[in-house]
Write a protein that holds these residues in place. Structure first.
Motif, PDB file in Angstrom:
ATOM      1  N   PRO A 168      16.586  39.846  41.725  1.00 34.97           N
ATOM      2  CA  PRO A 168      17.349  40.293  42.752  1.00 34.97           C
ATOM      3  C   PRO A 168      16.671  40.306  44.140  1.00 34.97           C
ATOM      4  N   ALA A 169      17.123  40.211  45.412  1.00 36.55           N
ATOM      5  CA  ALA A 169      16.490  40.530  46.535  1.00 36.55           C
ATOM      6  C   ALA A 169      16.789  41.881  46.727  1.00 36.55           C
ATOM      7  N   ALA A 170      15.786  42.390  47.667  1.00 33.60           N
ATOM      8  CA  ALA A 170      15.739  43.632  47.864  1.00 33.60           C
ATOM      9  C   ALA A 170      16.646  43.986  49.276  1.00 33.60           C
ATOM     10  N   LEU A 171      17.589  44.780  49.243  1.00 31.22           N
ATOM     11  CA  LEU A 171      18.813  44.768  49.934  1.00 31.22           C
ATOM     12  C   LEU A 171      18.521  45.908  51.120  1.00 31.22           C
ATOM     13  N   SER A 172      18.645  45.919  52.403  1.00 31.11           N
ATOM     14  CA  SER A 172      18.563  46.841  53.265  1.00 31.11           C
ATOM     15  C   SER A 172      19.872  47.707  53.209  1.00 31.11           C
ATOM     16  N   SER A 173      19.713  48.997  53.634  1.00 22.65           N
ATOM     17  CA  SER A 173      21.054  49.694  53.860  1.00 22.65           C
ATOM     18  C   SER A 173      22.004  48.995  54.707  1.00 22.65           C
ATOM     19  N   GLU A 174      21.860  48.294  55.796  1.00 21.75           N
ATOM     20  CA  GLU A 174      22.713  47.670  56.512  1.00 21.75           C
ATOM     21  C   GLU A 174      23.403  46.780  55.931  1.00 21.75           C
ATOM     22  N   MET A 175      22.768  45.878  54.949  1.00 18.84           N
ATOM     23  CA  MET A 175      23.137  44.674  54.078  1.00 18.84           C
ATOM     24  C   MET A 175      24.140  45.446  53.284  1.00 18.84           C
ATOM     25  N   ILE A 176      23.859  46.479  52.437  1.00 18.95           N
ATOM     26  CA  ILE A 176      24.585  47.222  51.587  1.00 18.95           C
ATOM     27  C   ILE A 176      25.874  47.504  52.009  1.00 18.95           C
ATOM     28  N   SER A 177      25.865  47.785  53.302  1.00 20.23           N
ATOM     29  CA  SER A 177      27.016  48.416  54.076  1.00 20.23           C
ATOM     30  C   SER A 177      28.092  47.242  54.122  1.00 20.23           C
ATOM     31  N   LYS A 178      27.490  46.119  54.441  1.00 25.68           N
ATOM     32  CA  LYS A 178      28.292  44.826  54.966  1.00 25.68           C
ATOM     33  C   LYS A 178      28.907  44.268  53.542  1.00 25.68           C
ATOM     34  N   ILE A 179      28.139  44.437  52.543  1.00 27.13           N
ATOM     35  CA  ILE A 179      28.464  44.034  51.303  1.00 27.13           C
ATOM     36  C   ILE A 179      29.646  44.734  50.683  1.00 27.13           C
ATOM     37  N   GLU A 180      29.663  46.149  51.018  1.00 20.12           N
ATOM     38  CA  GLU A 180      30.847  47.161  50.587  1.00 20.12           C
ATOM     39  C   GLU A 180      32.212  46.571  51.071  1.00 20.12           C
ATOM     40  N   ASP A 181      31.953  46.310  52.366  1.00 18.72           N
ATOM     41  CA  ASP A 181      33.399  45.556  53.011  1.00 18.72           C
ATOM     42  C   ASP A 181      33.689  44.312  52.285  1.00 18.72           C
ATOM     43  N   GLY A 182      32.717  43.596  51.943  1.00 19.66           N
ATOM     44  CA  GLY A 182      33.427  42.275  51.299  1.00 19.66           C
ATOM     45  C   GLY A 182      33.613  42.528  49.776  1.00 19.66           C
ATOM     46  N   TYR A 183      33.236  43.527  49.389  1.00 18.23           N
ATOM     47  CA  TYR A 183      33.755  44.071  47.992  1.00 18.23           C
ATOM     48  C   TYR A 183      35.066  44.484  47.775  1.00 18.23           C
ATOM     49  N   GLY A 184      35.438  45.402  48.883  1.00 13.36           N
ATOM     50  CA  GLY A 184      36.733  45.787  49.072  1.00 13.36           C
ATOM     51  C   GLY A 184      37.744  44.838  49.232  1.00 13.36           C
ATOM     52  N   LEU A 185      37.488  43.903  50.084  1.00 13.99           N
ATOM     53  CA  LEU A 185      38.524  42.639  50.289  1.00 13.99           C
ATOM     54  C   LEU A 185      38.681  41.730  49.181  1.00 13.99           C
ATOM     55  N   LEU A 186      37.545  41.526  48.275  1.00 15.61           N
ATOM     56  CA  LEU A 186      37.605  40.816  47.095  1.00 15.61           C
ATOM     57  C   LEU A 186      38.579  41.447  46.049  1.00 15.61           C
ATOM     58  N   TRP A 187      38.255  42.851  45.979  1.00 14.64           N
ATOM     59  CA  TRP A 187      39.034  43.610  44.819  1.00 14.64           C
ATOM     60  C   TRP A 187      40.380  43.759  45.259  1.00 14.64           C
ATOM     61  N   ASN A 188      40.711  43.912  46.621  1.00  8.07           N
ATOM     62  CA  ASN A 188      42.128  44.051  46.915  1.00  8.07           C
ATOM     63  C   ASN A 188      42.744  42.786  46.685  1.00  8.07           C
ATOM     64  N   ALA A 189      42.160  41.628  46.749  1.00  7.07           N
ATOM     65  CA  ALA A 189      42.811  40.311  46.629  1.00  7.07           C
ATOM     66  C   ALA A 189      43.305  40.065  45.198  1.00  7.07           C
ATOM     67  N   PHE A 190      42.360  40.366  44.183  1.00  7.88           N
ATOM     68  CA  PHE A 190      42.750  40.502  42.767  1.00  7.88           C
ATOM     69  C   PHE A 190      43.815  41.520  42.482  1.00  7.88           C
ATOM     70  N   ARG A 191      43.810  42.792  42.994  1.00  2.03           N
ATOM     71  CA  ARG A 191      44.671  43.535  42.986  1.00  2.03           C
ATOM     72  C   ARG A 191      45.940  43.426  43.118  1.00  2.03           C
ATOM     73  N   LYS A 192      46.154  42.809  44.441  1.00  3.65           N
ATOM     74  CA  LYS A 192      47.533  42.668  44.795  1.00  3.65           C
ATOM     75  C   LYS A 192      48.156  41.281  44.187  1.00  3.65           C
ATOM     76  N   ALA A 193      47.277  40.480  43.432  1.00 10.49           N
ATOM     77  CA  ALA A 193      47.770  39.493  42.711  1.00 10.49           C
ATOM     78  C   ALA A 193      48.120  39.844  41.294  1.00 10.49           C
ATOM     79  N   ASN A 194      47.934  41.258  41.198  1.00  9.97           N
ATOM     80  CA  ASN A 194      48.450  41.772  39.818  1.00  9.97           C
ATOM     81  C   ASN A 194      47.698  41.183  38.344  1.00  9.97           C
ATOM     82  N   PHE A 195      46.372  40.996  38.700  1.00  8.45           N
ATOM     83  CA  PHE A 195      45.440  40.731  37.547  1.00  8.45           C
ATOM     84  C   PHE A 195      45.303  41.896  36.695  1.00  8.45           C
ATOM     85  N   LYS A 196      45.230  41.618  35.433  1.00  7.97           N
ATOM     86  CA  LYS A 196      45.260  43.001  34.428  1.00  7.97           C
ATOM     87  C   LYS A 196      43.782  43.490  34.700  1.00  7.97           C
ATOM     88  N   ASP A 197      43.810  44.729  34.343  1.00 11.06           N
ATOM     89  CA  ASP A 197      42.491  45.726  34.370  1.00 11.06           C
ATOM     90  C   ASP A 197      41.333  45.210  33.431  1.00 11.06           C
TER      91      ASP A 197
END
Length: 325
Positions: A168-197
């Protein structure tokens, strides 16, 4: 891919022996510059070094210009700008009307269309407009690869731990913050599509961050150079640097174990699609480490060190860099 301590990857190296190689690594057997194929496995082994972690070594003498092995990607993804001009699976450039279409994407062959059906069935269930806009606005390419990998995992085409062995690459705190934004959008896309847990149980913030960290340092930009297998290797190597054939990115298993050198003895090229070819650039002796150049080797010393430090997390100490060439 960058330098790391020996003990950090002793556990991962032991896992290498148990990988299902047909899934991630393909070779037609090594060949010489005249195209004569040698029967047997590729003439290489993966070992550990004290200074650079895992490395790839020649198990016999390999001639200049010989094919060492080929490799199929674990995951490959076209860039957003190339969606209409390359195959959605193998990234081969689409030629005129010779293409197969399925649910808004195009393929170069019926085989690619069939091999994509599983993850495309998953992908088309969700609305990706917000996630894709996020990637497009920030010029992010690696989250798109995570999105595809998620769809492949849900479809059963890949296990969730398929990239765990990679550094893995070493990630800065700034990178991690941006990553969290993308994770939220990805997770919401699957959640709204009603995928099983159970289908998305693997998709935790920790998993997403770890996968992005591995993709960031191990992904190769796919620059298609065209041509035939018989063309001069140095010409193809130059074309992959000078051309504008970038069509997407891909992560491989074995090619990720090659260490860097600014004066490499091997080179990775892509002729027509995302299937990689590893060739020698000069004669390699038995036991010699095979190295590729992660960046444009024509750059000067300072530029190379800056890019390698910022992009890969190490300062190069190869013979060329020792001479500050």
């Amino acid at each position: 891919m960058s330098r790391l301590a020996l003990n950090r990857y002793s556990r991962c190296f032991s896992r290498l022996k148990t990988l299902t190689t047909p899934l991630f690594f393909s070779s037609s057997a090594a060949s010489n510059r005249d195209g004569d194929y040698q029967i047997g496995p590729p003439p290489i082994r993966v070992g550990l070094t004290e200074s650079a972690g895992r490395a790839v070594f020649a198990t016999r003498k390999i001639g200049a210009g010989d094919l060492i092995h080929t490799a199929k990607p674990v995951v490959a993804c076209p860039s957003l700008l190339k969606l209409d001009s390359v195959c959605y699976l193998c990234l081969k450039k689409l030629m005129g009307s010779a293409k197969f279409e399925d649910r808004g994407v195009s393929y170069c062959s019926q085989e690619c269309q069939e091999n994509s059906k599983g993850f495309l069935d998953v992908e088309t269930r969700a609305d990706w407009s917000s996630f894709d806009d996020y990637c497009r606005t920030h010029n992010f390419k690696y989250p798109l690869m995570v999105k595809r990998l998620c769809c492949m995992i849900i479809s059963g085409a890949r296990p969730a731990d398929c990239l765990d062995i990679l550094q893995p690459a070493a990630l800065s705190s700034e990178m991690i913050s941006k990553i969290e934004d993308g994770y939220g959008l990805l997770w919401n896309a699957f959640r709204k599509a009603n995928f099983k847990d159970d289908d998305v149980a693997f998709l935790t913030k920790q998993w997403y961050t770890a996968i992005l960290a591995r993709i960031r340092i191990n992904a190769f930009r796919i620059d298609l150079v065209g041509g035939s297998c018989g063309e001069d290797l140095l010409s193809l190597a130059a074309a992959s640097v000078e051309g504008e054939g970038a069509v997407g990115h891909a992560v491989y298993m074995l090619p990720s174990f090659y260490n860097h050198d600014c004066d490499p003895n091997a080179h990775i090229i892509w002729l027509h699609n995302a299937d990689a070819r590893l060739n020698t650039l000069r004669d390699v002796e038995e036991g010699e480490e095979l190295r590729i150049c992660y960046i444009d080797a024509s750059m000067g010393y300072e530029a190379r060190q800056t890019i390698l430090s910022q992009g890969f997390g190490f300062l190069c100490n190869c013979l060329r860099c020792q001479s500050t060439d």
